[in-house]
Design an enzyme around this catalytic site. Sequence first.
Site, PDB file in Angstrom:
ATOM      1  N   HIS A  73      92.102  -6.007  53.729  1.00 56.83           N
ATOM      2  CA  HIS A  73      91.435  -7.300  53.731  1.00 56.83           C
ATOM      3  C   HIS A  73      91.412  -8.210  55.154  1.00 56.83           C
ATOM      4  O   HIS A  73      90.355  -8.523  55.191  1.00 56.83           O
ATOM      5  CB  HIS A  73      92.535  -8.170  52.580  1.00 56.83           C
ATOM      6  CG  HIS A  73      91.769  -9.563  52.585  1.00 56.83           C
ATOM      7  ND1 HIS A  73      92.531 -10.557  53.259  1.00 56.83           N
ATOM      8  CD2 HIS A  73      90.870 -10.243  52.046  1.00 56.83           C
ATOM      9  CE1 HIS A  73      91.938 -11.718  52.966  1.00 56.83           C
ATOM     10  NE2 HIS A  73      90.862 -11.568  52.363  1.00 56.83           N
ATOM     11  N   GLU A 100      88.213  -6.615  56.911  1.00 56.63           N
ATOM     12  CA  GLU A 100      87.152  -7.348  56.219  1.00 56.63           C
ATOM     13  C   GLU A 100      86.710  -8.573  56.994  1.00 56.63           C
ATOM     14  O   GLU A 100      85.507  -9.049  57.309  1.00 56.63           O
ATOM     15  CB  GLU A 100      87.151  -7.429  54.895  1.00 56.63           C
ATOM     16  CG  GLU A 100      86.127  -8.388  54.296  1.00 56.63           C
ATOM     17  CD  GLU A 100      86.502  -9.213  53.125  1.00 56.63           C
ATOM     18  OE1 GLU A 100      86.225 -10.311  52.995  1.00 56.63           O
ATOM     19  OE2 GLU A 100      87.340  -8.952  52.197  1.00 56.63           O
ATOM     20  N   HIS A 101      87.881  -9.466  57.110  1.00 57.40           N
ATOM     21  CA  HIS A 101      87.524 -10.880  58.047  1.00 57.40           C
ATOM     22  C   HIS A 101      87.180 -10.507  59.351  1.00 57.40           C
ATOM     23  O   HIS A 101      86.147 -10.996  59.835  1.00 57.40           O
ATOM     24  CB  HIS A 101      88.689 -11.653  57.978  1.00 57.40           C
ATOM     25  CG  HIS A 101      89.127 -12.427  56.534  1.00 57.40           C
ATOM     26  ND1 HIS A 101      89.378 -13.711  56.539  1.00 57.40           N
ATOM     27  CD2 HIS A 101      88.950 -11.750  55.268  1.00 57.40           C
ATOM     28  CE1 HIS A 101      89.609 -14.023  55.315  1.00 57.40           C
ATOM     29  NE2 HIS A 101      89.355 -12.939  54.599  1.00 57.40           N
ATOM     30  N   GLU A 123      95.393 -18.625  52.748  1.00 59.84           N
ATOM     31  CA  GLU A 123      94.581 -17.804  51.530  1.00 59.84           C
ATOM     32  C   GLU A 123      95.736 -17.219  50.610  1.00 59.84           C
ATOM     33  O   GLU A 123      95.445 -17.445  49.467  1.00 59.84           O
ATOM     34  CB  GLU A 123      93.702 -16.908  52.087  1.00 59.84           C
ATOM     35  CG  GLU A 123      92.736 -16.342  51.007  1.00 59.84           C
ATOM     36  CD  GLU A 123      91.738 -15.253  51.655  1.00 59.84           C
ATOM     37  OE1 GLU A 123      91.158 -14.513  50.766  1.00 59.84           O
ATOM     38  OE2 GLU A 123      91.329 -15.255  52.750  1.00 59.84           O
TER      39      GLU A 123
END
Length: 425
Positions: free
Chosen positions: A65, A68-69, A140
Amino acid sequence: MKKYDYPEVGETLYKTTLSNGLQVVVLPRPGFTKKLCYFVTDYGAIHRAFTMDGADYLAPAGVAHYLEHKLFDMPGRDVTGEFAALGGIPNAFTSFDMTAYYFSCTENFKENLALLLEFVTTPYFTDESVAKEQGIIGQEIDMNADNPDSKLFEMLAEAMYEKHPIHTPILGTRESIGQITPQVLADCHRAFYRPDNMFLCVVGDVDPQEVAQLAEAQLQNLPRPTVTAIRSWDEPMEAKQHFVTCQMEVAMPMFQLGFKSAALPNGEDGVRQEIIGDLAAEALFGESSGLYLKLYDAGLIDASFGGGYETIEGMSMLIASGDSEDPSAVKDAILQEAKRLVEEGISQEDFLRMKRSAMGRRIRSLDSFEATCFRLCAYHFSKFDYFRIPHLYGEITQAEILKFIQTVVTEARMCMAVITPKEEV
């Protein structure tokens, strides 16, 4: 590119494998102005342990993840702004077993495609940018912890699974993301963002050969290390725990009930098992099932109730969830209904209706560019041609569904996660 026709679903695909190992699929949609492109890697949150060029690696939870950022960062450039200037709308997501980058557009398709291929395959990680991202993803993680729906699934997965890494959230934890460095990101990008581990899928009114030629030209010099990732975890079928609960700010109790099922093999056998699991869920607690109506009439469930068959690489589970003042009564009713179905069977009328309805939903979903592109990608990594799925429905028997229910829907394989309202002080 090679052309494949699928008369059962009225579709035609063009496929090829580039010289660098990247597989490309184009689904033409003549006359449509919208174009959608997915560039995906067979790499998700569960792929933490791997060997690359003879060296062993164990990445902290949350790296997929995090990558991905970070891949949207390029030195001195605003990737999102460049897409906007080209009329493209980009996005990305990370799941347990896949990471996808995609865009939709109505103009400048080739320019948008070139930009997508460029930023996904251009790693750029600095100490400063990685440290900044830890704060963003940490927020998040905190928001996710305050979301009852997300919390419920994480509780269930952690309680049910002993070895499979689904028990760790996709985002990781604040502790695990604190261990992520530029070198960790670079290692994981090199290991998993190799062309032979990726897939390019385009849906729209485009020239398939042009798509392949553009990708071939732009992705010529990507590294291709030798990588072996751990993809099976020898998970026992008995649930690690059978019940877990916590309190949150919710109006009424929320629950998720899961039953562990075996990992699916690749190819047609795995997809066949997925269909059986889906139909078992429909027979047990689908909206038109007898149990659903019985629970609804008794006030034990409301419109939030639903379920299905969840599959992730290395695991699968039958799951039901919703709001209820008495989650335990819903659980007992599902177990009782499973026993009844095994003993009495499913009427031929209901069985045929369920199959027609399930296959109809699959066919109707082909009207959606997004649903079609996602499924083509997901099933590609399962080594199954998604447009061949209709013929499998015709082969499924009632006996297979009942055997699945008898094997899977047991107290030994069951775990229930419940969130109850906070008590007033």
